[in-house]
Enzyme design. Sequence first.
Site, short mmCIF file in Angstrom:
data_model
loop_
_atom_site.label_atom_id
_atom_site.label_comp_id
_atom_site.label_asym_id
_atom_site.label_seq_id
_atom_site.Cartn_x
_atom_site.Cartn_y
_atom_site.Cartn_z
N SER A 114 4.66 0.66 3.79
CA SER A 114 5.25 -0.66 3.65
C SER A 114 5.53 -1.28 5.02
O SER A 114 4.62 -1.47 5.82
CB SER A 114 6.52 -0.55 2.79
OG SER A 114 7.03 -1.80 2.44
N HIS A 139 1.36 -2.44 0.86
CA HIS A 139 1.52 -3.12 -0.43
C HIS A 139 2.19 -4.46 -0.19
O HIS A 139 2.53 -4.82 0.94
CB HIS A 139 2.31 -2.27 -1.43
CG HIS A 139 3.74 -2.00 -1.03
ND1 HIS A 139 4.60 -1.23 -1.77
CD2 HIS A 139 4.48 -2.40 0.05
CE1 HIS A 139 5.78 -1.16 -1.19
NE2 HIS A 139 5.73 -1.88 -0.08
#
Length: 211
Positions: A114, A139
């Site tokens: 992330s 993501h």
Amino acid sequence: MFRNSYIQQNSDIQAAGGLVPMVVEQSARGERAYDIYSRLLKERVIFLVGPVEDYMANLICAQLLFLEAENPDKDIHLYINSPGGSVTAGMSIYDTMQFIKPNVSTTCIGQACSMGAFLLTAGAPGKRFCLPNSRVMIHQPLGGFQGQASDIEIHAKEILFIRERLNTLMAKHSGRTLEEIERDTNRDNFMSAEAAREYGLIDEVINQRPA
């Protein structure tokens, strides 16, 4: 001199049942003890370990600015082992990395997921690395909000803005198109170190230091 900068990291290690190693340096003035992280900071090494949040981000930014003041022409080495975290905290680190004069070399040890992956990719071109068994995950930003419909709409627009901004910057640093980034971050996308290199998130997988 540097010790207070690592109070949180030391506390996290101690809470997990570990002790922070101390190193002793000898000089003409006598002996001086440092915790290991403070000693590495003297060598321009910074650790970003654990969830990215505001307090950690402030410490990382302060260390980056301090090392720039010490020597604006010498690289800084940022080691990352993080599951991700706050976008705004991560962006404060990102902006500081881009703002300062020294190149910031990034290295993933363990995982960079992330926001951790975003900061890994934001390192200086040609100086972004992974150790061979590292994992990288990209993501789209996560968010949740409860309240009146109008407030939910406002926050939904903010999340969409953040997603577009992160995707644009990720495309810039990876060399991928915006469309590719949007497609590949639609769900959790885990990569090996070699896959991250092929994707453009890093420049090299390193097994050991050059001789």
